[in-house]
Design a protein around this motif. Structure first.
Motif, PDB file in Angstrom:
ATOM      1  N   LYS A 191      35.893  31.943  31.994  1.00 34.13           N
ATOM      2  CA  LYS A 191      37.142  31.050  31.336  1.00 34.13           C
ATOM      3  C   LYS A 191      36.492  30.419  30.127  1.00 34.13           C
ATOM      4  CE  LYS A 191      41.032  29.837  32.554  1.00 34.13           C
ATOM      5  NZ  LYS A 191      42.209  30.515  32.020  1.00 34.13           N
ATOM      6  N   LEU A 192      35.310  29.701  30.075  1.00 31.82           N
ATOM      7  CA  LEU A 192      34.470  29.271  29.008  1.00 31.82           C
ATOM      8  C   LEU A 192      34.241  30.034  27.987  1.00 31.82           C
ATOM      9  CD1 LEU A 192      32.461  26.344  30.736  1.00 31.82           C
ATOM     10  CD2 LEU A 192      34.690  26.114  29.483  1.00 31.82           C
ATOM     11  N   LEU A 193      33.711  31.221  28.375  1.00 34.05           N
ATOM     12  CA  LEU A 193      33.117  32.492  27.384  1.00 34.05           C
ATOM     13  C   LEU A 193      34.323  33.014  26.727  1.00 34.05           C
ATOM     14  CD1 LEU A 193      29.859  33.542  29.114  1.00 34.05           C
ATOM     15  CD2 LEU A 193      29.855  31.889  27.308  1.00 34.05           C
ATOM     16  N   GLN A 194      35.181  33.064  27.334  1.00 35.71           N
ATOM     17  CA  GLN A 194      36.274  33.906  26.602  1.00 35.71           C
ATOM     18  C   GLN A 194      36.668  33.326  25.341  1.00 35.71           C
ATOM     19  OE1 GLN A 194      39.571  33.753  29.574  1.00 35.71           O
ATOM     20  NE2 GLN A 194      39.385  36.054  29.803  1.00 35.71           N
ATOM     21  N   GLY A 195      36.641  32.057  25.117  1.00 34.03           N
ATOM     22  CA  GLY A 195      36.784  31.243  23.826  1.00 34.03           C
ATOM     23  C   GLY A 195      35.792  31.479  22.799  1.00 34.03           C
ATOM     24  N   ILE A 196      34.738  32.217  23.265  1.00 33.55           N
ATOM     25  CA  ILE A 196      33.783  32.306  21.945  1.00 33.55           C
ATOM     26  C   ILE A 196      33.488  33.907  21.982  1.00 33.55           C
ATOM     27  CG2 ILE A 196      32.710  30.060  22.057  1.00 33.55           C
ATOM     28  CD1 ILE A 196      30.464  31.384  23.824  1.00 33.55           C
ATOM     29  N   VAL A 197      34.012  34.778  22.789  1.00 31.31           N
ATOM     30  CA  VAL A 197      33.864  36.124  22.776  1.00 31.31           C
ATOM     31  C   VAL A 197      34.983  36.633  21.687  1.00 31.31           C
ATOM     32  CG1 VAL A 197      33.991  38.322  23.796  1.00 31.31           C
ATOM     33  CG2 VAL A 197      32.807  36.220  24.752  1.00 31.31           C
ATOM     34  N   PHE A 198      34.581  37.524  20.902  1.00 26.12           N
ATOM     35  CA  PHE A 198      35.783  38.264  20.192  1.00 26.12           C
ATOM     36  C   PHE A 198      35.942  39.821  20.282  1.00 26.12           C
ATOM     37  CE2 PHE A 198      33.794  34.816  17.480  1.00 26.12           C
ATOM     38  CZ  PHE A 198      34.767  33.866  17.423  1.00 26.12           C
ATOM     39  N   ASP A 199      35.054  40.378  20.995  1.00 28.00           N
ATOM     40  CA  ASP A 199      35.163  41.664  21.466  1.00 28.00           C
ATOM     41  C   ASP A 199      36.366  41.787  22.348  1.00 28.00           C
ATOM     42  OD1 ASP A 199      34.285  44.496  21.418  1.00 28.00           O
ATOM     43  OD2 ASP A 199      34.067  44.101  23.735  1.00 28.00           O
ATOM     44  N   MET A 203      36.358  40.053  30.868  1.00 27.34           N
ATOM     45  CA  MET A 203      36.276  38.629  31.453  1.00 27.34           C
ATOM     46  C   MET A 203      37.674  38.125  32.152  1.00 27.34           C
ATOM     47  SD  MET A 203      33.914  37.123  28.433  1.00 27.34           S
ATOM     48  CE  MET A 203      33.012  35.856  28.978  1.00 27.34           C
ATOM     49  N   GLN A 204      38.645  38.594  31.548  1.00 34.96           N
ATOM     50  CA  GLN A 204      40.006  38.164  32.144  1.00 34.96           C
ATOM     51  C   GLN A 204      40.232  38.751  33.427  1.00 34.96           C
ATOM     52  OE1 GLN A 204      41.870  35.824  30.990  1.00 34.96           O
ATOM     53  NE2 GLN A 204      43.269  36.297  32.656  1.00 34.96           N
ATOM     54  N   LYS A 205      39.700  39.999  33.697  1.00 34.38           N
ATOM     55  CA  LYS A 205      39.663  40.573  35.206  1.00 34.38           C
ATOM     56  C   LYS A 205      38.800  39.840  35.850  1.00 34.38           C
ATOM     57  CE  LYS A 205      39.630  45.114  36.948  1.00 34.38           C
ATOM     58  NZ  LYS A 205      39.498  46.478  37.075  1.00 34.38           N
ATOM     59  N   ASP A 206      37.834  39.430  35.463  1.00 29.50           N
ATOM     60  CA  ASP A 206      36.833  38.551  36.248  1.00 29.50           C
ATOM     61  C   ASP A 206      37.552  37.165  36.744  1.00 29.50           C
ATOM     62  OD1 ASP A 206      34.287  38.258  37.578  1.00 29.50           O
ATOM     63  OD2 ASP A 206      34.171  36.496  36.168  1.00 29.50           O
ATOM     64  N   VAL A 207      38.274  36.677  35.763  1.00 24.67           N
ATOM     65  CA  VAL A 207      38.892  35.456  36.130  1.00 24.67           C
ATOM     66  C   VAL A 207      40.067  35.715  37.207  1.00 24.67           C
ATOM     67  CG1 VAL A 207      40.512  33.630  35.041  1.00 24.67           C
ATOM     68  CG2 VAL A 207      38.465  34.331  34.063  1.00 24.67           C
ATOM     69  N   GLU A 208      40.626  36.698  36.904  1.00 25.98           N
ATOM     70  CA  GLU A 208      41.857  37.018  38.185  1.00 25.98           C
ATOM     71  C   GLU A 208      41.269  37.218  39.379  1.00 25.98           C
ATOM     72  OE1 GLU A 208      43.840  40.040  36.279  1.00 25.98           O
ATOM     73  OE2 GLU A 208      44.776  38.786  34.387  1.00 25.98           O
ATOM     74  N   GLN A 209      40.277  38.094  39.428  1.00 21.98           N
ATOM     75  CA  GLN A 209      39.589  38.414  40.547  1.00 21.98           C
ATOM     76  C   GLN A 209      39.094  37.097  41.255  1.00 21.98           C
ATOM     77  OE1 GLN A 209      36.902  41.490  39.530  1.00 21.98           O
ATOM     78  NE2 GLN A 209      38.455  43.140  40.124  1.00 21.98           N
ATOM     79  N   SER A 210      38.631  36.326  40.558  1.00 21.67           N
ATOM     80  CA  SER A 210      37.848  34.991  41.036  1.00 21.67           C
ATOM     81  C   SER A 210      38.764  34.142  41.597  1.00 21.67           C
ATOM     82  CB  SER A 210      36.930  34.230  39.951  1.00 21.67           C
ATOM     83  OG  SER A 210      35.781  35.367  39.622  1.00 21.67           O
ATOM     84  N   VAL A 211      39.940  34.114  40.951  1.00 15.13           N
ATOM     85  CA  VAL A 211      40.858  33.427  41.512  1.00 15.13           C
ATOM     86  C   VAL A 211      41.293  33.764  42.740  1.00 15.13           C
ATOM     87  CG1 VAL A 211      43.389  32.684  41.102  1.00 15.13           C
ATOM     88  CG2 VAL A 211      41.759  32.344  39.192  1.00 15.13           C
ATOM     89  N   GLU A 212      41.710  34.940  42.918  1.00 17.34           N
ATOM     90  CA  GLU A 212      42.011  35.633  44.192  1.00 17.34           C
ATOM     91  C   GLU A 212      40.938  35.633  45.386  1.00 17.34           C
ATOM     92  OE1 GLU A 212      44.308  37.223  46.908  1.00 17.34           O
ATOM     93  OE2 GLU A 212      44.983  36.771  44.755  1.00 17.34           O
ATOM     94  N   SER A 213      39.804  35.614  44.983  1.00 14.17           N
ATOM     95  CA  SER A 213      38.495  35.509  45.977  1.00 14.17           C
ATOM     96  C   SER A 213      38.691  34.069  46.736  1.00 14.17           C
ATOM     97  CB  SER A 213      37.258  35.832  45.520  1.00 14.17           C
ATOM     98  OG  SER A 213      37.113  37.257  45.011  1.00 14.17           O
ATOM     99  N   ILE A 214      38.648  33.005  45.629  1.00 12.13           N
ATOM    100  CA  ILE A 214      38.880  31.627  45.924  1.00 12.13           C
ATOM    101  C   ILE A 214      39.955  31.311  47.014  1.00 12.13           C
ATOM    102  CG2 ILE A 214      39.269  29.373  44.884  1.00 12.13           C
ATOM    103  CD1 ILE A 214      37.433  30.081  42.441  1.00 12.13           C
ATOM    104  N   LYS A 215      41.166  31.990  46.486  1.00  8.95           N
ATOM    105  CA  LYS A 215      42.302  31.629  47.336  1.00  8.95           C
ATOM    106  C   LYS A 215      41.898  32.295  49.004  1.00  8.95           C
ATOM    107  CE  LYS A 215      45.880  31.807  43.968  1.00  8.95           C
ATOM    108  NZ  LYS A 215      47.067  32.664  43.286  1.00  8.95           N
ATOM    109  N   GLN A 216      41.271  33.624  48.907  1.00 11.32           N
ATOM    110  CA  GLN A 216      41.053  34.265  50.252  1.00 11.32           C
ATOM    111  C   GLN A 216      40.325  33.236  51.029  1.00 11.32           C
ATOM    112  OE1 GLN A 216      39.840  38.169  49.262  1.00 11.32           O
ATOM    113  NE2 GLN A 216      41.839  38.814  48.823  1.00 11.32           N
ATOM    114  N   LEU A 217      39.083  32.743  50.376  1.00  8.46           N
ATOM    115  CA  LEU A 217      37.992  31.977  50.995  1.00  8.46           C
ATOM    116  C   LEU A 217      38.729  30.631  51.430  1.00  8.46           C
ATOM    117  CD1 LEU A 217      34.999  32.692  48.733  1.00  8.46           C
ATOM    118  CD2 LEU A 217      35.291  33.334  51.051  1.00  8.46           C
TER     119      LEU A 217
END
Length: 68
Positions: A29-37, A44-58
């Motif tokens: 989430k933090l690095l998305q703000g400084i990445v331009f590619d 990174m957005q996909k990683d955010v979504e997958q991480s949120v889902e993993s946290i919910k499952q745990l």
């Protein structure tokens, strides 16, 4: 045999996984703000979504199986 509670070692492992996924989420989430590619930002957005889902499952594991 049906298991209805988590053992101490299982609880610690879930806690460690939760910490790891929380760090991954925060970092992406933090690095998305400084990445331009655009491609990297999409990954990174996909990683955010997958991480949120993993946290919910745990978190559901903690709710479903109380500690001993």
């Amino acid at each position: 045999m049906s298991q209805t509670t988590l053992g101490p070692h299982e609880s610690i492992e879930i806690h460690e996984l939760l910490n790891f996924k929380t760090i991954c989420l925060t970092k992406s989430k933090l690095l998305q703000g400084i990445v331009f590619d655009r491609d990297l930002k999409a990954l990174m957005q996909k990683d955010v979504e997958q991480s949120v889902e993993s946290i919910k499952q745990l978190q559901e594991l903690y709710q479903r199986f109380p500690l001993q």
